[in-house]
Scaffold this active site. Structure first.
Site, PDB file in Angstrom:
ATOM      1  N   GLY A  14      41.444  64.392  41.867  1.00  0.00           N
ATOM      2  CA  GLY A  14      41.481  65.521  40.951  1.00  0.00           C
ATOM      3  C   GLY A  14      42.758  66.336  40.960  1.00  0.00           C
ATOM      4  O   GLY A  14      42.769  67.507  40.590  1.00  0.00           O
ATOM      5  N   ASN A  16      45.244  65.933  38.961  1.00  0.00           N
ATOM      6  CA  ASN A  16      45.549  66.238  37.550  1.00  0.00           C
ATOM      7  C   ASN A  16      44.645  67.357  37.055  1.00  0.00           C
ATOM      8  O   ASN A  16      45.079  68.213  36.280  1.00  0.00           O
ATOM      9  CB  ASN A  16      45.401  64.987  36.685  1.00  0.00           C
ATOM     10  CG  ASN A  16      46.656  64.126  36.720  1.00  0.00           C
ATOM     11  OD1 ASN A  16      47.656  64.471  36.100  1.00  0.00           O
ATOM     12  ND2 ASN A  16      46.618  63.058  37.473  1.00  0.00           N
ATOM     13  N   LEU A  91      37.647  56.656  35.878  1.00  0.00           N
ATOM     14  CA  LEU A  91      37.701  55.193  35.930  1.00  0.00           C
ATOM     15  C   LEU A  91      36.546  54.491  35.243  1.00  0.00           C
ATOM     16  O   LEU A  91      36.514  53.269  35.190  1.00  0.00           O
ATOM     17  CB  LEU A  91      37.809  54.744  37.397  1.00  0.00           C
ATOM     18  CG  LEU A  91      39.087  55.215  38.099  1.00  0.00           C
ATOM     19  CD1 LEU A  91      39.109  54.754  39.555  1.00  0.00           C
ATOM     20  CD2 LEU A  91      40.333  54.704  37.365  1.00  0.00           C
ATOM     21  N   HIS A 110      47.941  58.142  31.795  1.00  0.00           N
ATOM     22  CA  HIS A 110      48.094  56.823  32.424  1.00  0.00           C
ATOM     23  C   HIS A 110      49.414  56.825  33.188  1.00  0.00           C
ATOM     24  O   HIS A 110      50.443  57.264  32.642  1.00  0.00           O
ATOM     25  CB  HIS A 110      48.065  55.711  31.364  1.00  0.00           C
ATOM     26  CG  HIS A 110      48.182  54.340  31.962  1.00  0.00           C
ATOM     27  ND1 HIS A 110      47.126  53.717  32.604  1.00  0.00           N
ATOM     28  CD2 HIS A 110      49.252  53.519  32.074  1.00  0.00           C
ATOM     29  CE1 HIS A 110      47.541  52.549  33.057  1.00  0.00           C
ATOM     30  NE2 HIS A 110      48.820  52.398  32.757  1.00  0.00           N
TER      31      HIS A 110
HETATM   32  C1  GRF Z   1      46.527  59.431  38.635  1.00  0.00           C
HETATM   33  O1  GRF Z   1      47.659  58.718  39.082  1.00  0.00           O
HETATM   34  C2  GRF Z   1      46.273  59.095  37.197  1.00  0.00           C
HETATM   35  O2  GRF Z   1      47.428  58.813  36.454  1.00  0.00           O
HETATM   36  C3  GRF Z   1      45.476  57.858  37.305  1.00  0.00           C
HETATM   37  O3  GRF Z   1      44.644  58.015  38.440  1.00  0.00           O
HETATM   38  C4  GRF Z   1      45.248  58.950  39.306  1.00  0.00           C
HETATM   39  C5  GRF Z   1      44.245  60.056  39.463  1.00  0.00           C
HETATM   40  O4  GRF Z   1      44.709  61.018  40.296  1.00  0.00           O
HETATM   41  N1  GRF Z   1      44.687  57.674  36.110  1.00  0.00           N
HETATM   42  P1  GRF Z   1      43.928  62.419  40.411  1.00  0.00           P
HETATM   43  O5  GRF Z   1      42.444  62.102  40.555  1.00  0.00           O
HETATM   44  O6  GRF Z   1      44.235  63.204  39.182  1.00  0.00           O
HETATM   45  O7  GRF Z   1      44.528  63.019  41.647  1.00  0.00           O
END
Ligand code: GRF
Length: 201
Positions: A14, A16, A91, A110
């Site tokens: 998490g 992001n 995912l 992505h």
């Molecule tokens: C990130 O690298 C994103 O680009 C990819 O999965 C990872 C998730 O990271 N889809 P987080 O859960 O946001 O730390």
């Protein structure tokens, strides 16, 4: 000022989501408000980040809901009047029933410069392993609209990041998160929320 109601979907750490929460606090995101965090994994640390910031959470897994997975997702989004969905390290695959219902209102981050290293099987560290294997000198991140094709929707934003000689997949992943993902995802979320709210005027 009226704001778009945002749901953020997570499956892992998490970071992001954290960037989105911080961007809302700092005013980078001002046309939307994060109202809900949804995960397909009960142990996703993104859920802890949500709770720490008093954001409602829900865990909806295909394992539990099977063929009703999309219906259950739509039910909780409608209950919370969600306008915009941000996939932040999410995912689970979203089917056409779902992506059509929220057409042009779902975005995804992505960790490569699409069309490189994307599509079925390219997620998480696998993306960076493929980039290093190929020997690219530049990688980065992409924010795109989500449709029924994995990583196939219209590109909204991209940011390039240098690949360094001794990079491991983990080092490259961290650099792309810090220098690209955590910047373009909040910017793109604000852009999509603003566009959506203007379309309602
Ligand atoms: C990130 O690298 C994103 O680009 C990819 O999965 C990872 C998730 O990271 N889809 P987080 O859960 O946001 O730390």
């Amino acid at each position: 000022m009226l704001k778009a109601n945002i749901a953020v979907f997570v499956s892992g750490g998490g970071t992001n989501l954290q960037a989105l929460i911080d961007a809302e606090k700092s005013g980078i995101i001002k046309s939307g408000e994060i109202k809900l965090v949804v995960s397909n994994k009960v142990d996703a640390y993104g859920l802890v980040r949500a709770k720490d910031n008093n954001i409602k959470t829900a865990v909806i897994s295909r394992k539990e809901y099977g063929d009703n997975f999309s219906k259950k997702l739509i039910e909780i989004l409608e209950e919370n009047n969600i306008d915009i969905i941000v996939l932040a390290g999410y995912l689970a695959i979203l089917d056409e029933e779902f992506t059509k219902k929220y057409d042009s209102r779902i975005i995804n981050i992505h960790p490569s410069l699409i069309p490189s290293f994307c599509g079925k099987g390219y997620y998480g560290l696998k993306v960076h392993e493929a980039a290093l294997e190929y020997g690219v000198k530049v990688s980065g991140a992409t924010v795109h609209y989500v449709n029924e094709v994995p990583d196939g929707g219209k590109i909204i934003a991209q940011k390039a990041v240098e690949v360094k000689p001794n990079d491991t997949p983990e080092i490259l992943q961290k650099r792309i998160m810090e220098e690209a993902e955590w910047i373009i995802l909040p910017q793109s979320t604000e852009l999509v929320c603003k566009k959506y709210m203007e379309s309602k005027d």
